[in-house]
Scaffold this active site. Structure first.
Site, mmCIF file in Angstrom:
data_model
loop_
_atom_site.group_PDB
_atom_site.id
_atom_site.type_symbol
_atom_site.label_atom_id
_atom_site.label_comp_id
_atom_site.label_asym_id
_atom_site.label_seq_id
_atom_site.Cartn_x
_atom_site.Cartn_y
_atom_site.Cartn_z
ATOM 1 N N GLU A 153 -3.585 45.101 25.185
ATOM 2 C CA GLU A 153 -3.402 43.667 24.966
ATOM 3 C C GLU A 153 -2.353 43.333 23.910
ATOM 4 O OE1 GLU A 153 -4.462 40.989 26.509
ATOM 5 O OE2 GLU A 153 -5.838 41.937 27.903
ATOM 6 N N ASP A 207 1.326 35.615 23.898
ATOM 7 C CA ASP A 207 1.373 35.001 25.233
ATOM 8 C C ASP A 207 1.674 33.505 25.145
ATOM 9 O OD1 ASP A 207 1.287 34.761 27.982
ATOM 10 O OD2 ASP A 207 -0.903 34.778 28.102
#
Length: 195
Positions: free
Chosen positions: A71, A84
């Protein structure tokens, strides 16, 4: 562990898509090992916290390490804990080492704790445990290990996008999220987070 053992889960490792993202010339389990080893020094900084959270929730700490590797590259790509960027929302979609989805149209979670804190790791692990329960209810004839692999895919794509074990990856990032996660976790298991 309560939710099944990582080292007995069948996985094919990282896809070419994921391998290319890291500029690797290999794919599969070899790519997972290479990536996990690359992130091992940063993962080692959180070893005590990761192992403590694993004991609390009955989740193998190497899986938490692997998800952190996948991640956030074990913190490498986070910006003050965020990652993100979503231009349409003008906000980040994910928080922390394990990138908890805070997008209201996605996971809709509220970030808990500092981005690299035990509180954050607990929140992310609670989400994973929730997905294990959801997959268990949805596809009840799976082994513990298969439920765990389905939950790893759901951690990335959401449980509504995991329809069967045979197609567990079809909606995950890189079409390999759980296979790559399991491969990295296996490397961390054999190396106990060491480089």
């Amino acid at each position: 562990m309560t939710y099944g053992g990582i080292v007995v889960i069948t996985d094919s490792g990282a896809s070419w898509h994921t391998a290319e993202h890291y500029k690797l010339t290999c794919q599969g389990v070899d790519a997972c090992r290479t990536i996990a080893k690359t992130h091992s020094e940063r993962i080692r900084n959180y070893k005590t916290e990761i192992e403590g959270v694993g004991r609390i929730y009955g989740i193998e700490s190497t899986l938490t390490a692997a998800i952190s590797s996948r991640e956030s590259r074990a913190r490498y790509v986070v910006h003050d804990g965020w990652e993100d960027w979503n231009p349409s929302r003008q906000a980040y979609n994910a928080w922390g080492l394990m990138q908890v989805d805070v997008n209201p149209n996605g996971g809709g979670h509220t970030a808990r704790g500092e981005w690299d804190s035990v509180e954050h790791l607990c929140q992310a692990t609670e989400i994973l445990v929730y997905f294990i329960d959801q997959i268990r209810k949805k596809i009840s004839d799976l082994s513990k290990e298969q439920q765990l692999k389905g939950a790893i895919a759901a951690y990335n794509a959401g449980d509504r996008k995991v329809h069967s074990y045979a197609k567990v990856e079809e909606n995950t990032t890189g079409i390999d999220y759980s296979d790559d996660g399991v491969g990295r976790a296996e490397w961390y298991e054999h190396n106990r987070f060491n480089g």
